[in-house]
Enzyme design. Sequence first.
Site, PDB file in Angstrom:
ATOM      1  N   THR A 110      26.822   7.065  51.552  1.00 32.29           N
ATOM      2  CA  THR A 110      27.765   7.721  52.462  1.00 32.29           C
ATOM      3  C   THR A 110      28.796   8.509  51.663  1.00 32.29           C
ATOM      4  O   THR A 110      29.199   8.090  50.590  1.00 32.29           O
ATOM      5  CB  THR A 110      28.495   6.615  53.261  1.00 32.29           C
ATOM      6  OG1 THR A 110      27.563   6.049  54.154  1.00 32.29           O
ATOM      7  CG2 THR A 110      29.688   7.128  54.029  1.00 32.29           C
ATOM      8  N   GLY A 165      26.862   2.802  62.581  1.00 33.25           N
ATOM      9  CA  GLY A 165      27.541   2.025  61.547  1.00 33.25           C
ATOM     10  C   GLY A 165      29.041   2.258  61.513  1.00 33.25           C
ATOM     11  O   GLY A 165      29.618   2.896  62.394  1.00 33.25           O
ATOM     12  N   THR A 194      32.512   2.829  52.228  1.00 35.13           N
ATOM     13  CA  THR A 194      31.064   2.982  52.136  1.00 35.13           C
ATOM     14  C   THR A 194      30.479   1.598  51.857  1.00 35.13           C
ATOM     15  O   THR A 194      31.177   0.737  51.319  1.00 35.13           O
ATOM     16  CB  THR A 194      30.663   3.975  51.028  1.00 35.13           C
ATOM     17  OG1 THR A 194      29.237   3.995  50.909  1.00 35.13           O
ATOM     18  CG2 THR A 194      31.265   3.613  49.674  1.00 35.13           C
TER      19      THR A 194
HETATM   20  N1  ASP Z   1      28.396   2.534  55.493  1.00 30.12           N
HETATM   21  C1  ASP Z   1      27.190   3.229  55.829  1.00 30.12           C
HETATM   22  C2  ASP Z   1      26.589   2.593  57.061  1.00 30.12           C
HETATM   23  O1  ASP Z   1      26.505   1.384  57.118  1.00 30.12           O
HETATM   24  C3  ASP Z   1      26.172   3.264  54.741  1.00 30.12           C
HETATM   25  C4  ASP Z   1      26.666   3.772  53.402  1.00 30.12           C
HETATM   26  O2  ASP Z   1      27.814   3.577  53.063  1.00 30.12           O
HETATM   27  O3  ASP Z   1      25.862   4.371  52.692  1.00 30.12           O
HETATM   28  O4  ASP Z   1      26.173   3.309  57.927  1.00 30.12           O
END
Ligand code: ASP
Length: 327
Positions: free
Chosen positions: A190, A220, A241
């Site tokens: 992310t 998410g 993230t």
């Molecule tokens: N936090 C993000 C999610 O769970 C994933 C990520 O940080 O890559 O959608």
Amino acid sequence: MTQIKKKNSSSFGILIHGGTKIKKVGKNSEIDEIKKSLRSSISVGFDLLKKGKSSVDSVEASVAVMEDGGVFNAGTGSCLTIDKKVEMDASIMNGKDVSAGSVGMVQGVQNPIKLARQVMERTDHVMMVSGGALKFAKLLDMYIEQNEPNQKLINKFNILIKTAKNKWGKNSDLLAKSLDNPYPDQDHGTVGAVAIDREGNVSAGVSTGGRWLKMHGRIGDSAVIGGGFYADNRSGAACATGKGEFIMRRCLCKFACDQMQFTNASVSSKKSITLLTKQFGKNTGGLITVDTKGNFGIAYNTNQMPIALIDSKNEKIKIAMEYPKLI
Ligand code: ASP
């Protein structure tokens, strides 16, 4: 409406991240690609701040560059659902008046972060998802048909779906009974940005494809206010993230901002990640913060979190795969 505005900020600046890495990136070519993308993203955001634009403009523009680059898990680089589809989440928040916009599960949009800003500024709502978000995108001429995953993403999908038992746990039991090999922990790619502008207003912006092989319809932390993002001129701005399910359950970014009322960005980010680690273990996430004095904070419980930082104190871009190794 109450607007908390801090005048005569001593400094302005922006901090961005490209997700957390569970294993250190070994390939120099990959490191170069990540750093190049971070550099172009932060340059755009900082130029806007220098011109006197708002922190909202800055985080939106920086995140949009990372969405377009295809290097991170956002925009054109978004990971795929278990149905091999792209479903993106993004959000933006303005600490000046705690206005916020988020989109969940969007498809057919080049820059979900821009759509999130439109939700914040052109609707009475905070969050729009799925078909409703799509209809809204069409209304604004931001619909680009289906986001087709590129070959690199399809190849990765094919490997994961064939050879791995998904670490999702319950989802695996439900959907992927035929997969029995251990599924390696996935990086969290992310992208996010926090910024403070000349007026002392703080903002946060986040964008993601979510997590690999997620179920259709899963949204998410990156779309959830207080979870994956928060901004308030009373305290600061934060974006996260990592494993969104855990981040949301701890309302991690709201927690980080609340901490900044009493401490600085650095202490707040560390406390937040300590909380996440204590509850859910290592390799669960990272966080960036800015407080209203213009201090920045970085913390994560993985091996790496590529970041870039620049502020008006020395106007030099610092980029690193690991903090505090800022070069
Ligand atoms: N936090 C993000 C999610 O769970 C994933 C990520 O940080 O890559 O959608």
